[in-house]
Design a protein around this motif. Structure first.
Motif, PDB file in Angstrom:
ATOM      1  N   ALA A   1     -16.032 -53.178 -30.463  1.00  0.00           N
ATOM      2  CA  ALA A   1     -14.595 -53.319 -30.251  1.00  0.00           C
ATOM      3  C   ALA A   1     -14.249 -52.919 -28.827  1.00  0.00           C
ATOM      4  O   ALA A   1     -14.751 -51.907 -28.316  1.00  0.00           O
ATOM      5  CB  ALA A   1     -13.812 -52.470 -31.254  1.00  0.00           C
ATOM      6  N   ILE A   2     -13.384 -53.716 -28.197  1.00  0.00           N
ATOM      7  CA  ILE A   2     -12.984 -53.496 -26.809  1.00  0.00           C
ATOM      8  C   ILE A   2     -11.464 -53.517 -26.714  1.00  0.00           C
ATOM      9  O   ILE A   2     -10.801 -54.363 -27.317  1.00  0.00           O
ATOM     10  CB  ILE A   2     -13.569 -54.593 -25.885  1.00  0.00           C
TER      11      ILE A   2
ATOM     12  N   LYS B   1     -11.259 -57.717 -30.537  1.00  0.00           N
ATOM     13  CA  LYS B   1     -10.257 -57.453 -29.505  1.00  0.00           C
ATOM     14  C   LYS B   1      -9.235 -56.457 -30.058  1.00  0.00           C
ATOM     15  O   LYS B   1      -8.649 -56.674 -31.112  1.00  0.00           O
ATOM     16  CB  LYS B   1      -9.547 -58.742 -29.123  1.00  0.00           C
ATOM     17  N   ILE B   2      -9.037 -55.366 -29.343  1.00  0.00           N
ATOM     18  CA  ILE B   2      -8.005 -54.395 -29.722  1.00  0.00           C
ATOM     19  C   ILE B   2      -6.844 -54.525 -28.746  1.00  0.00           C
ATOM     20  O   ILE B   2      -7.016 -54.376 -27.540  1.00  0.00           O
ATOM     21  CB  ILE B   2      -8.551 -52.955 -29.717  1.00  0.00           C
TER      22      ILE B   2
ATOM     23  N   LYS C   1     -32.097 -50.086 -36.485  1.00  0.00           N
ATOM     24  CA  LYS C   1     -30.974 -49.627 -37.292  1.00  0.00           C
ATOM     25  C   LYS C   1     -29.659 -50.039 -36.634  1.00  0.00           C
ATOM     26  O   LYS C   1     -29.544 -50.065 -35.411  1.00  0.00           O
ATOM     27  CB  LYS C   1     -31.018 -48.103 -37.450  1.00  0.00           C
ATOM     28  N   PRO C   2     -28.642 -50.352 -37.443  1.00  0.00           N
ATOM     29  CA  PRO C   2     -27.372 -50.843 -36.885  1.00  0.00           C
ATOM     30  C   PRO C   2     -26.569 -49.742 -36.192  1.00  0.00           C
ATOM     31  O   PRO C   2     -26.596 -48.578 -36.608  1.00  0.00           O
ATOM     32  CB  PRO C   2     -26.627 -51.359 -38.116  1.00  0.00           C
ATOM     33  N   VAL C   3     -25.872 -50.125 -35.140  1.00  0.00           N
ATOM     34  CA  VAL C   3     -24.955 -49.213 -34.450  1.00  0.00           C
ATOM     35  C   VAL C   3     -23.637 -49.925 -34.203  1.00  0.00           C
ATOM     36  O   VAL C   3     -23.556 -51.150 -34.243  1.00  0.00           O
ATOM     37  CB  VAL C   3     -25.529 -48.714 -33.105  1.00  0.00           C
ATOM     38  N   TRP C   4     -22.603 -49.133 -33.965  1.00  0.00           N
ATOM     39  CA  TRP C   4     -21.294 -49.647 -33.589  1.00  0.00           C
ATOM     40  C   TRP C   4     -21.011 -49.234 -32.143  1.00  0.00           C
ATOM     41  O   TRP C   4     -21.343 -48.111 -31.728  1.00  0.00           O
ATOM     42  CB  TRP C   4     -20.208 -49.095 -34.496  1.00  0.00           C
ATOM     43  N   VAL C   5     -20.412 -50.115 -31.392  1.00  0.00           N
ATOM     44  CA  VAL C   5     -20.125 -49.852 -29.981  1.00  0.00           C
ATOM     45  C   VAL C   5     -18.622 -49.916 -29.745  1.00  0.00           C
ATOM     46  O   VAL C   5     -17.944 -50.848 -30.205  1.00  0.00           O
ATOM     47  CB  VAL C   5     -20.838 -50.879 -29.067  1.00  0.00           C
ATOM     48  N   GLY C   6     -18.113 -48.915 -29.044  1.00  0.00           N
ATOM     49  CA  GLY C   6     -16.713 -48.908 -28.634  1.00  0.00           C
ATOM     50  C   GLY C   6     -16.636 -48.872 -27.122  1.00  0.00           C
ATOM     51  O   GLY C   6     -17.412 -48.174 -26.471  1.00  0.00           O
TER      52      GLY C   6
END
Length: 473
Positions: A354-355, A377-378, A291-296
């Motif tokens: 996002a980093i 890139k943030i 299952k998809p996840v988002w990483v911060g």
């Protein structure tokens, strides 16, 4: 001779085993823990304490020794089921290492009849037991009044004891009226009201207070000064930013009245994850399958942790974002940080990352881009920071995000975020105390970086009959 060999009794602790446990319990006790033991003569103990001074370990050992000697039940309530299992592991390890006996079962039932129950804060699971009660991190438990009402009924008999212990959260928490004694004054004539001094000075050595509760405040400094040798002040001050140090180690309550994310709001998003997240299995090689996840990710500054969170976006309309994992790393160079992120990508199907690439983050971003080319890139500015905070505020205020109740550090991180003005005074911005004096709230920023994938308007769409969040991407 045809006779069957007699099977040993399950979870049997004979006199010799009990003697060994009791000796190990006393031999392993630090001076500040001896004060807690001496207070066993009181019906209710309430301890405001620093982290990392062995409270959960001590009370685990105290409980199993007494259960083995007396046959009295023990009930452990924590902010989450996972946290309650820490008591269980402590007890099993202590008995195994001391006697060679392996305790089994959940609950653990000793051969003398004593039952050891390890519970989360679901009041429906907590109301049918009786015994000595231990409530861990009670200042972080949502709906504490409900739990305290049920829990106090467990220890209603004269020979039952209740032990509350916790790091402080905010004075607005429901548990504060129990701590400062104002609960005693409720529904009593004014002539019978009491006023309890709950300052560190008054309670440093422990005191039986006017409402019959024995209270103590134990800071990390108190424990070290009494002879606690497992930590040093110098290293702890380097490890923890000052604001977090004062709250988690020096027993200072947080003032969240000016916070964008007050504790009362965060608690609406705190859940007992072990009970309700059946599709997440943290000990597996692939904890969340495909299952998809988002990483911060929030890279490390001079004295900050580098922090990463893994968020599961909603799988269907009306679903919630779930913060599955949090990681904090300290003292890593750029390569070390990038390699740690790569390991996360090997365990999860990362659909978005996002980093913060402002300042030192630029180096980590460039290394991550080599194995995860689509990483976002943030670059921080007043506008970007405002967008991040307001988006997160939407999801927390509408209770569209969840994280485990035991994650005190994550709640703390969000509570330190407040609105302020830019240096020019012309614009409003948000700071999570990112200065050397007040800390960094790195976990909160990591969450907000991951949520950068979610349009701010999508918080209004979940459960509204409009398109689901997953359909908007």
């Amino acid at each position: 001779n045809g006779k069957k060999r007699k099977q040993p009794q399950k979870n049997h602790l004979d006199d010799d085993a009990v003697e060994k446990l009791e000796k190990a319990y006393f031999d392993g006790m630090f001076p500040h823990q001896k004060v807690w033991h001496d207070a066993l003569k009181y019906e209710i103990r309430e301890i405001l304490k620093s982290r990392q001074i062995g409270a959960t370990l001590h009370f685990s050992r105290e409980a199993i020794v007494d259960a083995a000697k007396t046959g009295k039940n023990k009930i452990f309530i924590s902010a989450s089921k996972n946290q309650a299992q820490v008591f269980k592991r402590n007890i099993i390890n202590f008995v195994r290492e001391t006697t060679g006996i392996e305790l089994r079962g959940d609950p653990i039932v000793l051969s003398n009849g004593a039952e050891l129950h390890f519970l989360g804060t679901n009041k429906n699971t907590a109301q049918s037991y009786s015994g000595d009660l231990y409530i861990d991190e009670y200042f972080w438990i949502p709906n504490f009044v409900d739990i305290e009402h049920v829990a106090s009924g467990m220890a209603i008999l004269d020979d039952r004891r209740i032990t509350y212990f916790s790091t402080p959260s905010t004075i607005n928490h429901q548990a504060y009226s129990l701590w400062d004694g104002s609960h005693y004054n409720q529904d009593r004539p004014k002539a019978e009201h009491i006023n309890i001094d709950v300052s560190h000075k008054a309670l440093k050595d422990g005191r039986l207070c006017e409402d019959g509760i024995w209270r103590q405040v134990v800071t990390i400094e108190d424990a070290i000064n009494k002879g606690y040798s497992l930590v040093t002040m110098e290293k702890l001050r380097k490890k923890f930013p000052p604001a977090k140090f004062e709250n988690l180690l020096m027993c200072q309550f947080i003032d969240d009245t000016a916070s964008i994310f007050p504790l009362s709001e965060l608690q609406g998003c705190m859940v007992d994850a072990a009970f309700i997240w059946h599709d997440y299995q943290p000990h597996k090689k692939r904890p969340f399958g495909n299952k998809p996840v988002w990483v911060g990710y929030d890279p490390s500054e001079t004295q900050d942790d580098a922090s990463l969170v893994v968020i599961a976006p909603p799988q269907s309309k009306g679903g919630k974002f779930r913060i599955l994992e949090k990681h904090s790393w300290q003292g890593m160079d750029f390569d070390g940080q990038a390699n740690s992120i790569k390991k996360i990508c090997e365990r999860f199907s990362v659909a978005f990352m996002a980093i913060d690439a402002t300042g030192v983050g630029a180096g980590v971003y460039q290394l991550v881009k080599k194995f995860y080319p689509s990483v976002k890139k943030i670059k921080y500015s007043v506008e970007v920071k405002t967008d991040l905070v307001l988006r997160a505020k939407q999801f927390f205020s509408k209770k569209l995000i969840e994280f485990d109740m035991a994650w005190v550090d994550l709640a703390h991180a969000f509570m330190t975020i407040h609105q302020t003005s830019t240096q020019s005074g012309r614009n409003v911005t948000y700071r999570a105390s990112r200065t050397s004096k007040t800390g960094h709230a790195d976990l909160a920023w990591a969450v907000m970086h991951a949520l950068d994938k979610a349009p701010i308007e999508s918080a209004d769409q979940v459960g509204s009959g409009k398109k689901s969040i997953m359909e908007t991407f």
